[in-house]
Scaffold this active site. Sequence first.
Site, PDB file in Angstrom:
ATOM      1  N   HIS A   1       0.855  -1.182   0.000  1.00 34.94           N
ATOM      2  CA  HIS A   1       0.000   0.000   0.000  1.00 34.94           C
ATOM      3  C   HIS A   1       0.894   1.236   0.000  1.00 34.94           C
ATOM      4  O   HIS A   1       2.054   1.183   0.437  1.00 34.94           O
ATOM      5  CB  HIS A   1      -0.896   0.020   1.231  1.00 34.94           C
ATOM      6  CG  HIS A   1      -1.971  -1.013   1.217  1.00 34.94           C
ATOM      7  ND1 HIS A   1      -3.033  -0.980   2.081  1.00 34.94           N
ATOM      8  CD2 HIS A   1      -2.157  -2.112   0.447  1.00 34.94           C
ATOM      9  CE1 HIS A   1      -3.830  -2.013   1.851  1.00 34.94           C
ATOM     10  NE2 HIS A   1      -3.309  -2.713   0.860  1.00 34.94           N
TER      11      HIS A   1
ATOM     12  N   GLU B   1       1.128   3.831   1.885  1.00 33.05           N
ATOM     13  CA  GLU B   1       1.710   4.209   3.170  1.00 33.05           C
ATOM     14  C   GLU B   1       2.872   3.295   3.549  1.00 33.05           C
ATOM     15  O   GLU B   1       3.905   3.767   4.034  1.00 33.05           O
ATOM     16  CB  GLU B   1       0.649   4.144   4.284  1.00 33.05           C
ATOM     17  CG  GLU B   1      -0.534   5.044   4.062  1.00 33.05           C
ATOM     18  CD  GLU B   1      -1.694   4.380   3.327  1.00 33.05           C
ATOM     19  OE1 GLU B   1      -2.843   4.808   3.539  1.00 33.05           O
ATOM     20  OE2 GLU B   1      -1.467   3.427   2.551  1.00 33.05           O
TER      21      GLU B   1
ATOM     22  N   CYS C   1      -5.867   1.937   5.914  1.00 30.84           N
ATOM     23  CA  CYS C   1      -6.550   0.714   6.333  1.00 30.84           C
ATOM     24  C   CYS C   1      -5.987   0.265   7.683  1.00 30.84           C
ATOM     25  O   CYS C   1      -5.085   0.894   8.244  1.00 30.84           O
ATOM     26  CB  CYS C   1      -6.356  -0.375   5.276  1.00 30.84           C
ATOM     27  SG  CYS C   1      -4.652  -0.993   5.182  1.00 30.84           S
TER      28      CYS C   1
ATOM     29  N   CYS D   1      -2.140  -0.355   7.557  1.00 32.94           N
ATOM     30  CA  CYS D   1      -1.367   0.874   7.458  1.00 32.94           C
ATOM     31  C   CYS D   1      -1.467   1.711   8.730  1.00 32.94           C
ATOM     32  O   CYS D   1      -0.475   2.297   9.170  1.00 32.94           O
ATOM     33  CB  CYS D   1      -1.802   1.670   6.235  1.00 32.94           C
ATOM     34  SG  CYS D   1      -1.408   0.823   4.686  1.00 32.94           S
TER      35      CYS D   1
END
Length: 152
Positions: free
Chosen positions: A56, A58, A86, A89
């Site tokens: 992801h 991040e 999410c 993260c």
Amino acid sequence: MSQQTRDEEFMRQALAEARLAAAEGEVPAGAVVVLDGRVIGRGRNQPMSHHDPTAHAEIVALREAGAAVANYRLAGADLYATLEPCVMCAGALVHARIARLVFGSRDLRFGAVRTKFRLADCDVLNHRVEVVEGVLAGECVALLQAFFEARR
């Protein structure tokens, strides 16, 4: 320069990362990590292209930032994300000791910072991240909407 101006400047850099993700066929999410006024980590969504569910925006930005300072702790750093993080993260932000999270758009399906949970600043954890939401939200939402509309 005001904090709002700085936040918008760095969010624009996160948006640039999100646009790169979209151009690569990934969900357009981008992130940058800032320490002492300079970007030390950049990331964009790459789970499909890297065959990695943890890639992801991040996480990619945190990995780059950690390498830049040779430490997995990023105390005093801010993370700018175009989309609300999410669960994975948000947990990584807490583990990294990120000082501030600035995000643009809420994630109505998976958001773990405000929408579904409040993990980043949960008072039962040993670190709380300051959360600022809605910076350049219109641009962040428009990018996501255009991406998904093009796929329908």
